[in-house]
Design a protein around this motif. Structure first.
Motif, short mmCIF file in Angstrom:
data_model
loop_
_atom_site.label_atom_id
_atom_site.label_comp_id
_atom_site.label_asym_id
_atom_site.label_seq_id
_atom_site.Cartn_x
_atom_site.Cartn_y
_atom_site.Cartn_z
N TYR A 122 0.73 -1.36 0.17
CA TYR A 122 -0.17 0.11 -0.08
C TYR A 122 0.92 1.37 0.14
O TYR A 122 0.70 2.17 -0.67
N MET A 123 1.83 1.39 0.98
CA MET A 123 2.77 2.48 0.91
C MET A 123 3.39 2.67 -0.25
O MET A 123 3.69 3.58 -0.70
N LYS A 124 3.79 1.67 -0.95
CA LYS A 124 4.65 1.57 -2.23
C LYS A 124 3.94 2.22 -3.26
O LYS A 124 4.13 3.13 -4.10
N LYS A 125 2.41 1.91 -3.41
CA LYS A 125 1.62 2.40 -4.32
C LYS A 125 1.43 4.01 -4.11
O LYS A 125 1.29 4.64 -4.90
N TRP A 126 1.24 4.16 -2.76
CA TRP A 126 0.71 5.58 -2.60
C TRP A 126 1.95 6.49 -2.76
O TRP A 126 1.97 7.58 -3.38
N ARG A 127 3.19 6.00 -2.28
CA ARG A 127 4.38 6.76 -2.77
C ARG A 127 4.65 7.01 -4.16
O ARG A 127 4.96 8.10 -4.57
N TYR A 128 4.35 6.05 -5.05
CA TYR A 128 4.45 6.11 -6.47
C TYR A 128 3.41 7.05 -6.94
O TYR A 128 3.76 7.89 -7.77
N GLN A 129 2.20 7.20 -6.34
CA GLN A 129 1.10 7.97 -6.95
C GLN A 129 1.46 9.56 -6.28
O GLN A 129 1.17 10.35 -7.11
N GLN A 130 2.04 9.45 -5.36
CA GLN A 130 2.56 10.95 -4.85
C GLN A 130 3.58 11.40 -5.63
O GLN A 130 3.65 12.80 -6.04
#
Length: 78
Positions: free
Chosen positions: A32-40
């Motif tokens: 989840y954090m990987k996806k969130w950081r990528y999106q940011q």
């Protein structure tokens, strides 16, 4: 997941941790954090904080007593 393959949840988590060195929940959080950081990083939408003025600093406290270099003396009644 455990019930789908016929294991008790506690046993499934123990086996999962032994093979992956992480629990299923930990891996979910990591992904989840990987996806969130990528999106940011890659999102064109500005997700930064709004322009909030800084908090004013408090004024420097100064002593109201006169500065004479002497220690304050108290008079005691005997």
């Amino acid at each position: 997941m455990a019930e789908q393959i016929g294991y008790q949840p506690s046993y499934f988590i123990r086996l999962f941790r032994k093979h992956e060195d992480m629990t299923p929940v930990s891996i979910g959080r990591k992904n989840y954090m990987k996806k969130w950081r990528y999106q940011q990083v890659n999102d064109s939408t500005d997700m930064s904080t709004p322009n909030i003025p800084p908090v004013p600093t408090s004024p420097t406290l100064t002593s109201t007593s006169p500065v004479s270099g002497r220690k304050h003396e108290r008079s005691f009644k005997k």
